[in-house]
Design an enzyme around this catalytic site. Structure first.
Site, short mmCIF file in Angstrom:
data_model
loop_
_atom_site.label_atom_id
_atom_site.label_comp_id
_atom_site.label_asym_id
_atom_site.label_seq_id
_atom_site.Cartn_x
_atom_site.Cartn_y
_atom_site.Cartn_z
N ASP A 217 0.85 -1.19 0.00
CA ASP A 217 0.00 0.00 0.00
C ASP A 217 0.89 1.24 0.00
O ASP A 217 1.65 1.46 0.94
CB ASP A 217 -0.86 -0.06 1.27
CG ASP A 217 -1.79 1.13 1.40
OD1 ASP A 217 -1.77 2.04 0.54
OD2 ASP A 217 -2.55 1.13 2.40
N ILE A 218 0.76 2.05 -1.03
CA ILE A 218 1.64 3.22 -1.18
C ILE A 218 1.44 4.21 -0.03
O ILE A 218 2.37 4.97 0.30
CB ILE A 218 1.41 3.88 -2.56
CG1 ILE A 218 2.62 4.73 -2.96
CG2 ILE A 218 0.13 4.69 -2.60
CD1 ILE A 218 2.62 5.14 -4.44
N ASN B 245 -7.69 12.12 -10.84
CA ASN B 245 -8.54 12.44 -12.00
C ASN B 245 -8.35 13.93 -12.33
O ASN B 245 -7.76 14.68 -11.55
CB ASN B 245 -10.01 12.08 -11.74
CG ASN B 245 -10.55 12.74 -10.49
OD1 ASN B 245 -10.56 13.96 -10.38
ND2 ASN B 245 -10.95 11.93 -9.53
N GLY C 111 -9.69 3.50 -6.07
CA GLY C 111 -8.32 3.02 -6.29
C GLY C 111 -7.32 3.67 -5.37
O GLY C 111 -7.58 3.94 -4.19
N VAL C 112 -6.15 3.95 -5.91
CA VAL C 112 -5.08 4.51 -5.10
C VAL C 112 -5.43 5.94 -4.66
O VAL C 112 -5.06 6.37 -3.55
CB VAL C 112 -3.73 4.44 -5.86
CG1 VAL C 112 -3.65 5.36 -7.03
CG2 VAL C 112 -2.55 4.66 -4.92
N ASP C 113 -6.17 6.65 -5.47
CA ASP C 113 -6.63 8.01 -5.13
C ASP C 113 -7.47 7.97 -3.84
O ASP C 113 -7.21 8.73 -2.88
CB ASP C 113 -7.48 8.52 -6.32
CG ASP C 113 -7.73 10.02 -6.30
OD1 ASP C 113 -7.20 10.71 -5.40
OD2 ASP C 113 -8.47 10.49 -7.17
N SER D 147 -2.62 4.67 -14.25
CA SER D 147 -3.56 4.37 -15.36
C SER D 147 -3.94 2.91 -15.51
O SER D 147 -4.79 2.59 -16.36
CB SER D 147 -3.02 4.85 -16.73
OG SER D 147 -3.30 6.21 -16.95
N THR D 148 -3.33 2.01 -14.73
CA THR D 148 -3.56 0.58 -15.00
C THR D 148 -4.76 0.00 -14.24
O THR D 148 -5.02 -1.20 -14.33
CB THR D 148 -2.32 -0.27 -14.66
OG1 THR D 148 -2.05 -0.17 -13.26
CG2 THR D 148 -1.11 0.20 -15.44
N GLY D 149 -5.48 0.86 -13.51
CA GLY D 149 -6.70 0.40 -12.83
C GLY D 149 -7.93 0.87 -13.61
O GLY D 149 -8.17 0.42 -14.72
N1 AR6 Z 1 -1.26 1.46 -3.13
C1 AR6 Z 1 -0.62 1.22 -4.31
N2 AR6 Z 1 -1.27 0.94 -5.45
C2 AR6 Z 1 -2.62 0.89 -5.40
C3 AR6 Z 1 -3.36 1.14 -4.22
C4 AR6 Z 1 -2.61 1.43 -3.05
N3 AR6 Z 1 -3.21 1.67 -1.88
N4 AR6 Z 1 -4.68 1.02 -4.51
C5 AR6 Z 1 -4.78 0.71 -5.82
N5 AR6 Z 1 -3.53 0.63 -6.36
P1 AR6 Z 1 -6.24 3.26 -10.13
P2 AR6 Z 1 -5.97 4.83 -12.62
C6 AR6 Z 1 -3.14 0.31 -7.75
O1 AR6 Z 1 -7.57 2.75 -10.58
O2 AR6 Z 1 -6.10 3.59 -13.45
C7 AR6 Z 1 -9.55 6.97 -9.43
O3 AR6 Z 1 -10.92 6.88 -9.17
C8 AR6 Z 1 -4.13 -0.41 -8.62
O4 AR6 Z 1 -4.13 -1.81 -8.33
O5 AR6 Z 1 -6.10 3.70 -8.73
O6 AR6 Z 1 -4.91 5.83 -12.98
C9 AR6 Z 1 -9.11 8.37 -9.79
O7 AR6 Z 1 -9.87 9.35 -9.13
C10 AR6 Z 1 -3.57 -0.13 -9.99
O8 AR6 Z 1 -2.49 -1.02 -10.27
O9 AR6 Z 1 -5.75 4.51 -11.05
C11 AR6 Z 1 -9.32 8.40 -11.29
O10 AR6 Z 1 -10.66 8.72 -11.61
C12 AR6 Z 1 -2.99 1.27 -9.85
O11 AR6 Z 1 -2.95 1.53 -8.44
C13 AR6 Z 1 -9.02 6.99 -11.71
O12 AR6 Z 1 -9.26 6.16 -10.58
C14 AR6 Z 1 -3.78 2.37 -10.54
O13 AR6 Z 1 -5.17 2.10 -10.45
C15 AR6 Z 1 -7.57 6.82 -12.12
O14 AR6 Z 1 -7.39 5.54 -12.66
#
Ligand code: AR6
Length: 189
Positions: A19-20, A33, A41-43, A133-135
């Site tokens: 977890d970052i 976003n 997600g991570v946000d 971007s990979t989520g």
């Molecule tokens: N620590 C590290 N990596 C994580 C964590 C964490 N706690 N949680 C998720 N990831 P995403 P995106 C990974 O969807 O594709 C949001 O709603 C996850 O498994 O977080 O850039 C924003 O507000 C994946 O590998 O980001 C935007 O609307 C990676 O983080 C949108 O999602 C990115 O997944 C951005 O989408």
């Protein structure tokens, strides 16, 4: 799990799985976003763990921009609130299906370049990146990983960017992808 994979221009490049929000580095990068509005997600994890001051700073940044959303590839910085990290760099990755593959790759690379530029401008020395971007944004991880690694290593060669750079992967599959990619590069010298 920590693996020191290689050193570039005095910077230790590591891959970790976890977890970052737990990482005590100068800056963690958020996959935000365009409205810096928080999300899943991570946000979501960063805003939950960091507390409300991060979103307050995001709102101030949006006000200063007159509400103009960030373009894919742009990055801004806020404090880290209650996180162990001192700062959060918010960057907006490309939504994969909205671009040609070449444009998406360029925007994704810009996320890494612009985040490292902010790190340098603030005199910070350690940073952790998620797999931007990979989520939710649908970038295939096996395409995004080599772009992330190549871009970061080029930047480290070009600038005295930092002392420690972490690729923070969430799932085991991403962890292996990054380890393999860095292994290929260090193996190739
Ligand atoms: N620590 C590290 N990596 C994580 C964590 C964490 N706690 N949680 C998720 N990831 P995403 P995106 C990974 O969807 O594709 C949001 O709603 C996850 O498994 O977080 O850039 C924003 O507000 C994946 O590998 O980001 C935007 O609307 C990676 O983080 C949108 O999602 C990115 O997944 C951005 O989408």
């Amino acid at each position: 799990m920590v693996a020191t994979e290689l050193t570039r221009n005095g910077c230790r490049v590591e891959v970790v799985q976890g977890d970052i929000t737990q990482l005590a580095v100068d800056a963690i990068v958020n996959a935000a976003n365009p409205w810096l509005a928080g999300g899943g997600g991570v946000d979501g994890a960063i805003h939950r763990a960091g507390g409300p001051t991060i979103l307050q700073e995001c709102r101030q940044i949006m006000e200063q921009r007159g509400g103009r959303p960030l373009a894919a590839g742009e990055a801004v910085i806020t404090g880290g609130g209650q996180l162990p990290a001192r700062y959060v760099i918010h960057t907006v990755g490309p939504v994969y299906r909205e671009w040609t593959p070449a444009e998406a790759a360029e925007r994704l690379a810009a996320c890494y370049r612009n985040s490292l530029a902010l790190l340098r401008q603030h005199g910070l020395r350690s940073i952790a990146f998620p797999a931007i971007s990979t989520g939710a944004y649908g970038y295939p991880p096996e395409e995004a990983c080599p772009i992330a690694v190549r871009t970061v290593l080029e930047e480290l060669e070009r600038h005295d960017a930092c002392e420690r750079l972490i690729f923070c992967t969430f799932g085991a599959r991403d962890y292996e992808l990054y380890r393999q990619e860095l292994g290929r590069i260090s193996g190739a010298g």
